[in-house]
Design a protein around this motif. Structure first.
Motif, PDB file in Angstrom:
ATOM      1  N   UNK A 131       0.778  -1.104  -0.036  1.00  0.00           N
ATOM      2  CA  UNK A 131      -0.164  -0.060   0.118  1.00  0.00           C
ATOM      3  C   UNK A 131       0.879   1.255  -0.046  1.00  0.00           C
ATOM      4  N   UNK A 132       2.093   1.193   0.715  1.00  0.00           N
ATOM      5  CA  UNK A 132       2.944   2.156   0.688  1.00  0.00           C
ATOM      6  C   UNK A 132       3.319   2.757  -0.510  1.00  0.00           C
ATOM      7  N   UNK A 133       3.807   1.800  -1.486  1.00  0.00           N
ATOM      8  CA  UNK A 133       4.622   2.169  -2.523  1.00  0.00           C
ATOM      9  C   UNK A 133       3.475   3.015  -3.464  1.00  0.00           C
ATOM     10  N   UNK A 134       2.435   2.309  -3.783  1.00  0.00           N
ATOM     11  CA  UNK A 134       1.470   2.966  -4.730  1.00  0.00           C
ATOM     12  C   UNK A 134       1.112   4.355  -4.217  1.00  0.00           C
ATOM     13  N   UNK A 135       1.191   4.503  -2.846  1.00  0.00           N
ATOM     14  CA  UNK A 135       0.544   5.719  -2.327  1.00  0.00           C
ATOM     15  C   UNK A 135       1.567   6.722  -2.464  1.00  0.00           C
ATOM     16  N   UNK A 136       3.058   6.430  -2.321  1.00  0.00           N
ATOM     17  CA  UNK A 136       4.093   7.318  -2.439  1.00  0.00           C
ATOM     18  C   UNK A 136       4.074   7.552  -4.170  1.00  0.00           C
ATOM     19  N   UNK A 137       3.971   6.775  -4.781  1.00  0.00           N
ATOM     20  CA  UNK A 137       4.184   7.018  -6.197  1.00  0.00           C
ATOM     21  C   UNK A 137       3.034   7.823  -6.644  1.00  0.00           C
ATOM     22  N   UNK A 138       1.902   7.725  -6.248  1.00  0.00           N
ATOM     23  CA  UNK A 138       0.776   8.650  -6.520  1.00  0.00           C
ATOM     24  C   UNK A 138       1.096  10.187  -6.054  1.00  0.00           C
ATOM     25  N   UNK A 139       1.568  10.398  -4.805  1.00  0.00           N
ATOM     26  CA  UNK A 139       1.910  11.462  -4.196  1.00  0.00           C
ATOM     27  C   UNK A 139       2.994  12.239  -5.074  1.00  0.00           C
ATOM     28  N   UNK A 140       4.201  11.465  -5.453  1.00  0.00           N
ATOM     29  CA  UNK A 140       5.255  11.877  -6.110  1.00  0.00           C
ATOM     30  C   UNK A 140       4.852  12.450  -7.513  1.00  0.00           C
ATOM     31  N   UNK A 141       3.874  11.563  -8.279  1.00  0.00           N
ATOM     32  CA  UNK A 141       3.465  12.077  -9.620  1.00  0.00           C
ATOM     33  C   UNK A 141       2.296  13.559  -9.272  1.00  0.00           C
ATOM     34  N   UNK A 142       1.722  13.583  -8.244  1.00  0.00           N
ATOM     35  CA  UNK A 142       1.081  14.894  -8.175  1.00  0.00           C
ATOM     36  C   UNK A 142       1.891  15.745  -7.665  1.00  0.00           C
ATOM     37  N   UNK A 143       3.038  15.809  -7.043  1.00  0.00           N
ATOM     38  CA  UNK A 143       3.987  17.026  -6.861  1.00  0.00           C
ATOM     39  C   UNK A 143       4.639  17.375  -8.235  1.00  0.00           C
ATOM     40  N   UNK A 144       5.161  16.059  -8.899  1.00  0.00           N
ATOM     41  CA  UNK A 144       5.791  16.529 -10.359  1.00  0.00           C
ATOM     42  C   UNK A 144       4.885  17.300 -11.290  1.00  0.00           C
ATOM     43  N   UNK A 145       3.541  16.827 -11.176  1.00  0.00           N
ATOM     44  CA  UNK A 145       2.555  17.650 -11.965  1.00  0.00           C
ATOM     45  C   UNK A 145       2.426  19.027 -11.666  1.00  0.00           C
ATOM     46  N   UNK A 146       2.417  19.406 -10.398  1.00  0.00           N
ATOM     47  CA  UNK A 146       2.210  20.685  -9.969  1.00  0.00           C
ATOM     48  C   UNK A 146       3.443  21.335 -10.376  1.00  0.00           C
ATOM     49  N   UNK A 147       4.574  20.765 -10.149  1.00  0.00           N
ATOM     50  CA  UNK A 147       5.990  21.703 -10.629  1.00  0.00           C
ATOM     51  C   UNK A 147       6.003  21.756 -11.964  1.00  0.00           C
ATOM     52  N   UNK A 148       5.546  20.842 -12.987  1.00  0.00           N
ATOM     53  CA  UNK A 148       5.595  21.167 -14.358  1.00  0.00           C
ATOM     54  C   UNK A 148       4.625  21.959 -14.562  1.00  0.00           C
ATOM     55  N   UNK A 149       3.281  21.988 -14.247  1.00  0.00           N
ATOM     56  CA  UNK A 149       2.415  23.114 -14.494  1.00  0.00           C
ATOM     57  C   UNK A 149       2.601  24.450 -13.934  1.00  0.00           C
ATOM     58  N   UNK A 150       3.378  24.568 -12.904  1.00  0.00           N
ATOM     59  CA  UNK A 150       3.877  26.067 -12.379  1.00  0.00           C
ATOM     60  C   UNK A 150       5.057  26.293 -13.276  1.00  0.00           C
ATOM     61  N   UNK A 151       6.004  25.541 -13.572  1.00  0.00           N
ATOM     62  CA  UNK A 151       7.008  26.129 -14.547  1.00  0.00           C
ATOM     63  C   UNK A 151       6.659  26.289 -15.917  1.00  0.00           C
ATOM     64  N   UNK A 152       5.639  25.808 -16.602  1.00  0.00           N
ATOM     65  CA  UNK A 152       5.266  25.997 -17.899  1.00  0.00           C
ATOM     66  C   UNK A 152       4.609  27.371 -17.831  1.00  0.00           C
ATOM     67  N   UNK A 153       3.529  27.618 -16.733  1.00  0.00           N
ATOM     68  CA  UNK A 153       2.953  28.763 -16.915  1.00  0.00           C
ATOM     69  C   UNK A 153       3.821  29.938 -16.500  1.00  0.00           C
TER      70      UNK A 153
END
Length: 119
Positions: free
Chosen positions: A1-23
């Motif tokens: 359970x821990x690995x998929x949770x961490x992976x989803x959190x990291x993907x969300x963080x990465x998506x926010x960073x990419x979105x803010x950088x592109x904007x």
């Protein structure tokens, strides 16, 4: 359970960073000037969505069942419902009195113990 949770959190963080950088890049700012917003209010607001995305990633019956299947209870059983309610588990519980006398004594005496109040 821990690995998929961490992976989803990291993907969300990465998506926010990419979105803010592109904007910021779309605002015609130079690449060496880009600064991401790491203030506490922004991170607090974003982290809630990261956790929600992580929750949705693991809130699936298959993921939960697999995690209990991988947890071991002794050498013979795992913590899945199927294993703990199996015929073999029932026989093991019935035979505790004969085969493991120390555990049987702990079980017998534990049912009569009452929690003591701290004074």
């Amino acid at each position: 359970v821990q690995r998929p949770f961490k992976l989803a959190v990291k993907r969300s963080q990465h998506a926010d960073i990419v979105e803010e950088s592109l904007s910021l890049l779309k605002k015609d700012e130079a690449a060496h000037v880009i600064r991401l917003d790491t203030t506490l209010p922004t991170l607090r607001d974003r982290s809630l969505q990261w956790l929600i995305n992580g929750y949705h990633a693991i809130n699936k019956p298959d993921v939960v069942k697999q995690s209990f299947f991988q947890c071991k209870a002794g050498t013979t059983f795992n913590l899945s419902f199927e294993s703990l309610t199996s015929r073999e588990a029932l026989h093991a519980l019935r035979d505790v009195q004969k085969n493991d006398t120390m555990t049987w004594e702990r079980i017998k005496t534990a049912q009569y113990k009452t929690p003591e109040a701290n004074e």
